[in-house]
Design an enzyme around this catalytic site. Structure first.
Site, PDB file in Angstrom:
ATOM      1  CG  ASP A 188      11.732 102.001 109.190  1.00  0.00           C
ATOM      2  OD1 ASP A 188      10.649 101.801 109.416  1.00  0.00           O
ATOM      3  OD2 ASP A 188      12.405 101.965 108.338  1.00  0.00           O
ATOM      4  CD  GLU A 196      14.680  99.307 105.784  1.00  0.00           C
ATOM      5  OE1 GLU A 196      14.378  98.396 105.167  1.00  0.00           O
ATOM      6  OE2 GLU A 196      13.890 100.347 105.525  1.00  0.00           O
ATOM      7  CD  GLU A 241      14.480  86.585  99.348  1.00  0.00           C
ATOM      8  OE1 GLU A 241      14.159  85.604 100.164  1.00  0.00           O
ATOM      9  OE2 GLU A 241      15.194  86.182  98.448  1.00  0.00           O
ATOM     10  CG  HIS A 252      17.248  96.347 103.451  1.00  0.00           C
ATOM     11  ND1 HIS A 252      18.622  95.847 103.030  1.00  0.00           N
ATOM     12  CD2 HIS A 252      16.746  95.440 104.043  1.00  0.00           C
ATOM     13  CE1 HIS A 252      18.795  94.612 103.662  1.00  0.00           C
ATOM     14  NE2 HIS A 252      17.526  94.285 104.089  1.00  0.00           N
ATOM     15  CG  HIS A 254      11.974 100.793 100.616  1.00  0.00           C
ATOM     16  ND1 HIS A 254      11.208 100.129 101.236  1.00  0.00           N
ATOM     17  CD2 HIS A 254      11.439 101.175  99.475  1.00  0.00           C
ATOM     18  CE1 HIS A 254      10.128  99.772 100.741  1.00  0.00           C
ATOM     19  NE2 HIS A 254      10.028 100.449  99.571  1.00  0.00           N
ATOM     20  CG  ASP A 282      11.569 104.219 105.188  1.00  0.00           C
ATOM     21  OD1 ASP A 282      11.543 104.955 104.074  1.00  0.00           O
ATOM     22  OD2 ASP A 282      11.453 102.995 105.014  1.00  0.00           O
TER      23      ASP A 282
END
Length: 675
Positions: A486, A488, A532, A537, A627, A632
């Site tokens: 995964d 971020e 945002e 994360h 997150h 994840d």
């Protein structure tokens, strides 16, 4: 500035005058007769001789009166610079190099004033430091706990009288001496490494048990790191409370209570059996028996609350066990991480000891370490392939003292943690021992308000290469090696400049999640991270400031995945970020790919909901650290194992079958989106 006619000037003037006189005289003599070549040559020679003489005399004069003056002045300036009492030099002594002496005197005056100001400042700072030190010493000496302050090399830099009195029976404390001359090394280093690895959790410190090197004393200790703001760790503080009297008293009372309970239970059982025709007496006996049981269980819980414990994630705890086994026994950490509550050092010692005893008893060379939790409690488990151990052997091991904990037994450690003993069970290929451990008592990140799921990302071109399964295609899914990963990112638009800020992966081998062999890196994206995105994360610009860029991290990730099958949730999104960097790193991510989101659509239907949170809720998978890239990836790995079982139930057992099924589902899904 008026010229001072002394020093080299008269000498230079005299030399110049002599040279002029010689040349003029030679010219006058030659002018009386006819000018022939010999006469002209003589004039040139005389002129050159005069110039050479003038140069030699000038050089000697400058060397004697100027250069030597500069050297003498330099020596005096050095004397002033290195603490001489003089504040300047005498300009009259160095008139030949004026105005340099005056400029040097100005510098010297400023230097002397700066030195005076510095000395005054140091004196004031020293007085304030001494006052603070005396105030700190008074405060520390007024404490009932022993206080030790050490640097990163575990050398003492400060201690109070309480600590001196506590440890003097073992060794004399002294500034600059090693802490390990008095306290056992293992628990201190264990807690220090743990705190350094999790600086965000180090503010409140971590409690632990520490014994002296001669096993005379056992302390309830707490360690906190010493650092300025977000700066580097410069040392740590350890507070000590003598635990032996309290522990002995608690253990003695617990033993008396258990003995009393055992003494009462047998007569109560006989009375209850004899009073079978007297219902009230029978009920009274049962009530008394239950009360005694509640009393002993409650006291065990109170006893466990005394133990110095803190929340710790299971993968970290089990990784410490692996490092202590030091390759003597191959240990693999498997399964999803869970948050537990305990004294990590004593638990690590207990698990390591039981693993070593089991290995010696049944002759095994490898174990699997895992952890889990349900609504009631948590546990740590080690399992192996081979023969079972005998219950009598386990009971004997539980009664052995741990020297690093001042003679506390394995049974004491487990009872003080969860008030229960280990549970043995037989598996299909060997055995397992489960140690009860309390669950974490703090709220974790997965309990925070739910954030919106990442939008679905579709790009069939990204998955073209993923259809090339090669030799892996015909193999059963359960026999394959997977890397579930995964990312971020700074945002959701990779084609508009968004970049990776974190990437993580975890291996699945033979149907086991190897959580102890995970890949987890923070990446410097080379651009600001929007607020945002930080909301999701938690990775800020300060977090990535000193981290390597994607050009460094992605080749490491490529080596980590090797020839495994890649797996991700909403895989097209993460693949897009990887493929964008292929040219920069000179590598390609052309492994076969499975997407748990599309598999979920196939297995559970398009109406069921296919966000990671919804799927985990459907399968009953507990989410830890949502997150975050690693969190994840872990839960996606658990989802994949459930989906592989479900696929086999529908006759899809090989990688080729799974990839073809995904192709069909992707095409249908895209058509539905168009319609």
């Amino acid at each position: 500035m008026p010229v001072k006619w002394r020093g080299p000037f008269p000498w230079l003037a005299a030399a110049f005058a002599v040279n002029v006189v010689v040349i003029v005289t030679a010219g006058a003599m030659l002018s009386r007769g006819p000018l022939v070549s010999e006469s002209f040559t003589a004039l040139i020679l005389v002129t050159l001789a005069g110039a050479a003489t003038l140069f030699a005399v000038s050089w000697k004069i400058i060397d004697f009166l100027v250069m030597r003056s500069i050297c003498k002045m330099a020596a005096e300036v050095r004397a002033i610079a290195y603490g001489g009492e003089r504040s300047g030099i005498d300009p009259e002594r160095f008139a030949m190099i004026s105005p340099l002496p005056e400029a040097v005197n100005e510098i010297c005056a400023r230097m002397v004033r700066a030195r005076s100001d510095l000395a005054a400042g140091l004196s004031a700072a020293t007085r304030r430091s001494e006052e603070n030190s005396n105030r700190l010493a008074a405060i520390l000496n007024d404490l009932h706990e022993g206080v030790l302050v050490c640097n990163q090399r575990h050398q003492l830099v400060l201690y109070n009288e309480v600590a001196f009195d506590q440890l003097r029976a073992t060794a004399e404390l002294g500034l600059g001496r090693s802490l390990f001359e008095t306290l056992s090394r293992e628990p201190v280093v264990h807690i220090f490494d743990r705190l350094c690895g999790h600086l965000d959790r180090s503010a409140r410190g971590v409690p632990f048990l520490a014994g002296t090197v001669d096993d005379r004393m056992l302390f309830q200790a707490r360690m906190s790191l010493v650092r300025t703001g977000a700066g580097p760790v410069t040392g740590y503080v350890v507070t000590l409370v003598d635990a032996a009297p309290q522990l002995a008293g608690l253990a003695g009372r617990a033993e008396l209570l258990r003995e009393a309970a055992q003494t009462i239970e047998a007569p109560l059982a006989r009375i209850a059996a004899a009073a079978s025709e007297a219902p009230q007496t029978h009920r009274d006996c049962l009530d008394v028996s239950r009360s005694v049981r509640r009393l002993t269980e409650g006291y065990d819980r109170l006893l466990s609350s005394w133990w110095p414990m803190a929340d710790i994630v299971s993968t970290e705890l089990l990784s410490f066990v692996c490092s202590r086994l030091n390759g003597d026994i191959s240990a693999t950490v498997i399964g999803l991480p869970v948050w537990l509550h305990g004294d990590s050092h004593s638990l690590v010692l207990a698990i390591e000891t039981l693993v070593r005893r089991t290995a010696e008893q049944v002759g095994i060379a490898a174990v699997d370490l895992s952890a889990g939790a349900d609504e009631e409690a948590g546990w740590v488990e080690f399992s192996w392939v081979g023969e079972m151990i005998e219950l009598a052997d386990l009971e004997r091991w539980l009664g052995r003292p741990l020297s690093a904990l001042g003679g506390i037994t394995l049974r004491d450690v487990l009872l003080h943690h969860a008030g229960a003993t280990p549970d043995m069970r037989r598996t299909h290929s060997g055995g397992a021992v489960r140690l009860p451990v309390p669950k974490a008592i703090e709220q974790r990140r997965h309990d925070r308000p739910a954030l919106p799921a990442r939008p679905e990302f579709h790009d069939l071109a990204l998955l073209e290469q993923a259809r090339e399964t090669g030799a892996l295609g015909s193999r059963p899914l359960k026999s394959l090696s997977f890397v579930v990963f995964d990312t971020e990112t700074t945002g959701l638009q990779p084609s508009q400049g968004d970049r990776i800020v974190s990437i993580a992966g975890v291996r699945i081998v033979n149907g086991r999640i190897l959580s102890g062999e995970s890949f987890n890196r923070v990446v410097n994206p080379g651009r600001p991270i929007p607020v945002e995105s930080i909301r999701f994360h938690g990775i800020t610009d300060a977090t990535v400031k000193d981290k390597p860029p994607a050009e460094v991290v992605l080749p490491q990730f490529r080596a980590y995945i090797a020839d495994s099958v890649l797996v991700a949730h909403n895989a097209a999104f993460d693949l897009k970020f990887l493929r964008m960097n292929e040219r920069a790193i000179g590598l390609s991510f052309d492994n076969p790919v499975l997407d748990t989101m599309i598999l979920s659509s196939y297995l559970d239907g398009p109406e069921a909901g296919h966000s990671l949170d919804v799927i985990c809720e459907r399968y009953g998978i507990v989410i830890t650290d949502r997150h975050t890239a690693l969190g994840d990836a872990m839960v996606t790995a658990a989802v994949l194992l459930c989906q592989i079982d479900a696929l086999e139930g529908r006759g899809i057992v090989t990688l080729d079958q799974a990839v073809k099924t995904l192709d069909i589902i992707r095409i249908l899904h895209d058509r539905q989106r168009v319609l």
